[in-house]
Design a protein around this motif. Sequence first.
Motif, PDB file in Angstrom:
ATOM      1  N   LYS A 100      -4.350 102.095 -46.898  1.00  0.00           N
ATOM      2  CA  LYS A 100      -2.996 102.930 -47.319  1.00  0.00           C
ATOM      3  C   LYS A 100      -2.112 102.965 -46.050  1.00  0.00           C
ATOM      4  N   LEU A 101      -2.907 102.709 -44.904  1.00  0.00           N
ATOM      5  CA  LEU A 101      -2.052 102.542 -43.511  1.00  0.00           C
ATOM      6  C   LEU A 101      -0.994 101.523 -43.521  1.00  0.00           C
ATOM      7  N   VAL A 102      -1.690 100.292 -44.023  1.00  0.00           N
ATOM      8  CA  VAL A 102      -1.040  99.142 -43.835  1.00  0.00           C
ATOM      9  C   VAL A 102       0.248  99.023 -45.017  1.00  0.00           C
ATOM     10  N   LEU A 103      -0.241  99.639 -46.158  1.00  0.00           N
ATOM     11  CA  LEU A 103       0.948  99.911 -46.970  1.00  0.00           C
ATOM     12  C   LEU A 103       2.037 100.988 -46.681  1.00  0.00           C
ATOM     13  N   TYR A 104       1.643 102.118 -46.070  1.00  0.00           N
ATOM     14  CA  TYR A 104       2.601 102.771 -45.576  1.00  0.00           C
ATOM     15  C   TYR A 104       3.489 102.082 -44.337  1.00  0.00           C
ATOM     16  N   ILE A 105       2.937 101.431 -43.532  1.00  0.00           N
ATOM     17  CA  ILE A 105       3.766 100.653 -42.594  1.00  0.00           C
ATOM     18  C   ILE A 105       4.831  99.676 -43.274  1.00  0.00           C
ATOM     19  N   PHE A 106       4.375  98.947 -44.168  1.00  0.00           N
ATOM     20  CA  PHE A 106       5.318  97.995 -45.056  1.00  0.00           C
ATOM     21  C   PHE A 106       6.366  98.791 -45.466  1.00  0.00           C
ATOM     22  N   ALA A 107       6.009 100.017 -46.078  1.00  0.00           N
ATOM     23  CA  ALA A 107       7.054 100.855 -46.705  1.00  0.00           C
ATOM     24  C   ALA A 107       8.083 101.307 -45.682  1.00  0.00           C
ATOM     25  N   ARG A 108       7.542 101.661 -44.765  1.00  0.00           N
ATOM     26  CA  ARG A 108       8.573 102.001 -43.538  1.00  0.00           C
ATOM     27  C   ARG A 108       9.674 100.731 -43.197  1.00  0.00           C
ATOM     28  N   ILE A 109       8.607  99.730 -43.166  1.00  0.00           N
ATOM     29  CA  ILE A 109       9.716  98.450 -42.470  1.00  0.00           C
ATOM     30  C   ILE A 109      10.539  98.104 -43.546  1.00  0.00           C
ATOM     31  N   ALA A 110      10.050  97.984 -44.834  1.00  0.00           N
ATOM     32  CA  ALA A 110      11.382  97.866 -45.933  1.00  0.00           C
ATOM     33  C   ALA A 110      12.342  98.743 -45.986  1.00  0.00           C
ATOM     34  N   LEU A 111      12.173 100.265 -45.574  1.00  0.00           N
ATOM     35  CA  LEU A 111      13.011 101.017 -45.526  1.00  0.00           C
ATOM     36  C   LEU A 111      14.233 100.733 -44.605  1.00  0.00           C
ATOM     37  N   VAL A 112      13.849 100.260 -43.479  1.00  0.00           N
ATOM     38  CA  VAL A 112      14.617  99.611 -42.387  1.00  0.00           C
ATOM     39  C   VAL A 112      15.644  98.534 -42.828  1.00  0.00           C
ATOM     40  N   PHE A 113      15.252  97.906 -43.546  1.00  0.00           N
ATOM     41  CA  PHE A 113      15.812  96.547 -44.230  1.00  0.00           C
ATOM     42  C   PHE A 113      16.919  97.169 -45.259  1.00  0.00           C
ATOM     43  N   VAL A 114      16.160  98.182 -46.154  1.00  0.00           N
ATOM     44  CA  VAL A 114      17.156  98.907 -47.060  1.00  0.00           C
ATOM     45  C   VAL A 114      18.380  99.412 -46.611  1.00  0.00           C
ATOM     46  N   ILE A 115      18.301 100.067 -45.464  1.00  0.00           N
ATOM     47  CA  ILE A 115      19.371 100.868 -44.482  1.00  0.00           C
ATOM     48  C   ILE A 115      20.335  99.757 -44.020  1.00  0.00           C
ATOM     49  N   ALA A 116      19.862  98.551 -43.484  1.00  0.00           N
ATOM     50  CA  ALA A 116      20.587  97.611 -43.047  1.00  0.00           C
ATOM     51  C   ALA A 116      21.376  97.102 -44.362  1.00  0.00           C
ATOM     52  N   MET A 117      20.937  96.875 -45.660  1.00  0.00           N
ATOM     53  CA  MET A 117      21.607  96.483 -46.699  1.00  0.00           C
ATOM     54  C   MET A 117      22.729  97.453 -47.107  1.00  0.00           C
ATOM     55  N   GLY A 118      22.450  98.699 -47.018  1.00  0.00           N
ATOM     56  CA  GLY A 118      23.529  99.510 -47.222  1.00  0.00           C
ATOM     57  C   GLY A 118      24.602  99.491 -46.243  1.00  0.00           C
ATOM     58  N   PHE A 119      24.320  99.340 -44.937  1.00  0.00           N
ATOM     59  CA  PHE A 119      25.558  99.202 -44.093  1.00  0.00           C
ATOM     60  C   PHE A 119      26.220  97.920 -44.561  1.00  0.00           C
ATOM     61  N   HIS A 120      25.516  96.702 -44.844  1.00  0.00           N
ATOM     62  CA  HIS A 120      26.060  95.343 -45.351  1.00  0.00           C
ATOM     63  C   HIS A 120      27.013  95.923 -46.573  1.00  0.00           C
ATOM     64  N   MET A 121      26.600  96.637 -47.422  1.00  0.00           N
ATOM     65  CA  MET A 121      27.613  96.631 -48.616  1.00  0.00           C
ATOM     66  C   MET A 121      28.640  97.606 -48.343  1.00  0.00           C
ATOM     67  N   ILE A 122      28.497  98.691 -47.441  1.00  0.00           N
ATOM     68  CA  ILE A 122      29.615  99.360 -47.176  1.00  0.00           C
ATOM     69  C   ILE A 122      30.777  98.615 -46.346  1.00  0.00           C
ATOM     70  N   ILE A 123      30.321  97.721 -45.454  1.00  0.00           N
ATOM     71  CA  ILE A 123      31.327  96.969 -44.489  1.00  0.00           C
ATOM     72  C   ILE A 123      31.983  96.082 -45.638  1.00  0.00           C
ATOM     73  N   GLY A 124      31.301  95.553 -46.586  1.00  0.00           N
ATOM     74  CA  GLY A 124      31.920  94.595 -47.393  1.00  0.00           C
ATOM     75  C   GLY A 124      32.761  95.213 -48.450  1.00  0.00           C
ATOM     76  N   GLY A 125      32.527  96.436 -48.799  1.00  0.00           N
ATOM     77  CA  GLY A 125      33.403  97.340 -49.533  1.00  0.00           C
ATOM     78  C   GLY A 125      34.664  97.745 -48.935  1.00  0.00           C
ATOM     79  N   LEU A 126      34.520  98.041 -47.601  1.00  0.00           N
ATOM     80  CA  LEU A 126      35.762  98.337 -46.784  1.00  0.00           C
ATOM     81  C   LEU A 126      36.581  97.193 -46.477  1.00  0.00           C
ATOM     82  N   LYS A 127      35.859  95.977 -46.260  1.00  0.00           N
ATOM     83  CA  LYS A 127      36.737  94.863 -46.089  1.00  0.00           C
ATOM     84  C   LYS A 127      37.691  94.724 -47.410  1.00  0.00           C
ATOM     85  N   GLY A 128      36.871  94.610 -48.558  1.00  0.00           N
ATOM     86  CA  GLY A 128      37.626  94.412 -49.773  1.00  0.00           C
ATOM     87  C   GLY A 128      38.899  95.436 -50.012  1.00  0.00           C
TER      88      GLY A 128
END
Length: 212
Positions: A178-206
């Motif tokens: 469970k600990l490894v899965l928990y760590i994977f989940a938290r790492i994935a969330l960091v990338f999701v946050i980065a994807m969110g920023f990327h989408m916002i920046i792309g939208g604002l540029k558009g």
Amino acid sequence: MFYEIESDLHALILSAVAVITVLNPFGNLPQFIAMTDGVKMPIRKKLFHNIVLVAFCIVFIFLLSGSFIMKYLFRVSLDDVRVAGGMILIVMSMKNLLFASTSQDYSYYQSLKFDELFKKSIIPMAFPMLVGPGTLTTIIVIAEDKSMSLAIGAIGLAFLFLLGLFHYAATIEKILGKLVLYIFARIALVFVIAMGFHMIIGGLKGMNVLHT
């Protein structure tokens, strides 16, 4: 010709990874296992298969109808969706990353027959835990930015991965813990946050709010 095929394959893989990331299977897997703790293994596997199938249907139907709803019902542009979707991804991911979710008692699941268990677990397991607003926004952006066929292929690959992952859920949990899965989940969330920023920046540029 070979370069075009390689480029299309690369785009498909990247899109599939993006869909898998927002679905957050490594974060949902231990939660699903905990929610069905005590349920017999064949019933649990059947339940997980059906949950993945329902989630796939939600995503696929929204992919086919989302652009129409966006353009003709709500009359919003893709850039509007990018900004709104990016904000959703950031807020939901930050919430899951920084604040522990409140535990709920699902022990009554053990006494339910499969049909009752399936009906009671579609929500929240299929929606919004597995498929949420961020997932729906992501697939619309992929379809509009790339192509509908690429989005369909990415969804297909992502859900094949999910089906295999959830089929061997108990084995994966035993091997990784469970600990490894928990760590994977938290790492994935960091990338999701980065994807969110990327989408916002792309939208604002558009919208010509930001300039390159």
